[in-house]
Write an enzyme that holds these catalytic residues in place. Structure first.
Site, PDB file in Angstrom:
ATOM      1  N   ASP A  63      30.392  27.830  12.346  1.00  0.00           N
ATOM      2  CA  ASP A  63      30.165  27.813  13.799  1.00  0.00           C
ATOM      3  C   ASP A  63      28.737  28.179  14.180  1.00  0.00           C
ATOM      4  O   ASP A  63      28.496  28.537  15.331  1.00  0.00           O
ATOM      5  CB  ASP A  63      31.145  28.772  14.497  1.00  0.00           C
ATOM      6  CG  ASP A  63      32.359  28.041  15.032  1.00  0.00           C
ATOM      7  OD1 ASP A  63      32.323  26.791  15.116  1.00  0.00           O
ATOM      8  OD2 ASP A  63      33.361  28.714  15.356  1.00  0.00           O
ATOM      9  N   LYS A  66      27.194  27.323  17.556  1.00  0.00           N
ATOM     10  CA  LYS A  66      27.589  27.952  18.822  1.00  0.00           C
ATOM     11  C   LYS A  66      26.480  28.823  19.385  1.00  0.00           C
ATOM     12  O   LYS A  66      26.524  29.208  20.555  1.00  0.00           O
ATOM     13  CB  LYS A  66      28.868  28.780  18.636  1.00  0.00           C
ATOM     14  CG  LYS A  66      30.104  27.897  18.587  1.00  0.00           C
ATOM     15  CD  LYS A  66      31.360  28.724  18.683  1.00  0.00           C
ATOM     16  CE  LYS A  66      32.585  27.825  18.679  1.00  0.00           C
ATOM     17  NZ  LYS A  66      33.810  28.606  18.432  1.00  0.00           N
ATOM     18  N   HIS A  91      28.603  21.711  19.571  1.00  0.00           N
ATOM     19  CA  HIS A  91      28.122  22.773  18.676  1.00  0.00           C
ATOM     20  C   HIS A  91      27.976  22.352  17.217  1.00  0.00           C
ATOM     21  O   HIS A  91      27.034  22.795  16.555  1.00  0.00           O
ATOM     22  CB  HIS A  91      28.926  24.074  18.857  1.00  0.00           C
ATOM     23  CG  HIS A  91      30.262  24.110  18.207  1.00  0.00           C
ATOM     24  ND1 HIS A  91      31.418  23.789  18.865  1.00  0.00           N
ATOM     25  CD2 HIS A  91      30.647  24.436  16.948  1.00  0.00           C
ATOM     26  CE1 HIS A  91      32.449  23.919  18.044  1.00  0.00           C
ATOM     27  NE2 HIS A  91      32.007  24.315  16.871  1.00  0.00           N
ATOM     28  N   HIS A 116      34.980  19.931  12.858  1.00  0.00           N
ATOM     29  CA  HIS A 116      35.928  19.562  13.925  1.00  0.00           C
ATOM     30  C   HIS A 116      36.314  18.089  13.855  1.00  0.00           C
ATOM     31  O   HIS A 116      36.860  17.545  14.823  1.00  0.00           O
ATOM     32  CB  HIS A 116      35.356  19.895  15.309  1.00  0.00           C
ATOM     33  CG  HIS A 116      35.370  21.366  15.612  1.00  0.00           C
ATOM     34  ND1 HIS A 116      36.536  22.086  15.776  1.00  0.00           N
ATOM     35  CD2 HIS A 116      34.357  22.266  15.735  1.00  0.00           C
ATOM     36  CE1 HIS A 116      36.245  23.358  16.021  1.00  0.00           C
ATOM     37  NE2 HIS A 116      34.928  23.495  15.984  1.00  0.00           N
TER      38      HIS A 116
HETATM   39 FE   LIG Z   1      33.581  25.242  15.532  1.00  0.00          FE
END
Ligand SMILES: [Fe+2]
Length: 290
Positions: A63, A66, A91, A116
């Site tokens: 992540d 982000k 992101h 994702h």
């Molecule tokens: Fe994510």
């Protein structure tokens, strides 16, 4: 013998990853848990040591993008509207671009950019499907979703493990990779994920805020008498008990802001374990100058 330079590079990367976790304090321990689920899946499938380390590293870094999402969207307590969701979905691509020039980028690009994506091609941001999604991204996607389902959020309680596994089972082949998903179901139903779910470090469960439930990530350095803070209700807490058998009691004070800290011990241990697993010959062959 692991390369000290590689270990240091990993340490810098993990410290940076913690910046993201610090911005979203409610999810304390998320990166650690995702990397542990991912590592367990890779080990269970018999991936070699290098690939297993790379998958665990991807779990910790996934992540990173982000960091580029505005606070108002990242920490919004309610459902995102369409425009906000469109920004949130950027992101993975943001992380991919931001990390591109890092010396270790070839190891982590896949997990960051494609975690994702979905086997049915309805993921984001690239709508890849099935085998076009690299293995580390398929594993991390599952680990990430399983942790999201079993963790508390400001607006809902985490699901029990069995319910989260049933949800994954219902979505095999569409949202989740079938082969890796079935492996996660087997591990979960054999009780092999329980030591990770609801924990923020090895052997350290998230601690209960008296008003909010298990939201507080204490470190191994916690001692009786320490002050803690609930990221959900912002209440100040006092740590009672001893040797990991902690109890948190509310002091009654509200602290609107608490400076985030990086758990250096966790970052150090994690970096050394990833460094020990990576194969230096492969690292050099893909052009990383160690
Ligand atoms: Fe994510």
């Amino acid at each position: 013998m692991p390369s000290p330079l590689l270990t240091h590079l990993l340490q810098s990367l993990h410290t940076v990853a913690m910046l993201v976790e610090a911005r979203d304090a409610y999810t304390g321990g998320h990166l650690w848990r995702v990397s542990q689920f991912a590592r367990l899946l890779a080990e269970d499938a018999g991936l070699d040591e290098h690939e297993t380390a790379r998958v665990a590293l991807g779990g910790f870094m996934h992540d990173f993008g982000k960091v580029g999402i505005p606070d108002a969207i990242l920490n919004k307590p309610d459902k995102l509207d369409e425009a906000e969701w469109a920004i949130m979905q950027r992101h993975p691509g943001i992380g991919e671009k931001m990390i591109a020039q890092h010396p270790l980028a070839p190891l982590i690009r896949g997990a960051i950019a494609w975690h994702h994506e979905r086997p049915d091609g309805r993921g984001y941001p690239y709508q890849l499907s099935d085998e076009a999604i690299p293995v580390e991204a398929r594993i991390v996607a599952l680990a990430d979703a399983f942790d999201a389902m079993t963790s508390n959020r400001p607006y809902r309680k985490g699901m029990p493990i069995a319910a989260a596994l049933a949800e994954i089972e219902r979505n095999l082949g569409t949202q989740f990779d079938r082969e890796w998903g079935e492996r996660l179901l087997q591990l979960g139903r054999a009780g092999r994920l329980h030591h990770i779910v609801g924990h923020s470090e090895p052997g350290i469960p998230l601690q209960n805020c008296p008003s909010c439930g298990p939201t507080v990530a204490l470190t191994r350095r916690a001692r009786s008498g320490d002050r803690a803070w609930c990221p959900a209700c912002h209440g100040e807490l006092r740590v009672l008990g001893r040797d990991g058998d902690w109890l948190l009691s509310a002091t009654g004070r509200k602290l609107p802001f608490q400076a985030p800290v990086v758990d250096e011990e966790l970052v150090g241990d994690f970096s050394r374990s990833i460094s020990a697993g990576l194969n230096l010959r492969i690292i050099e062959a893909i052009g990383i100058p160690i």
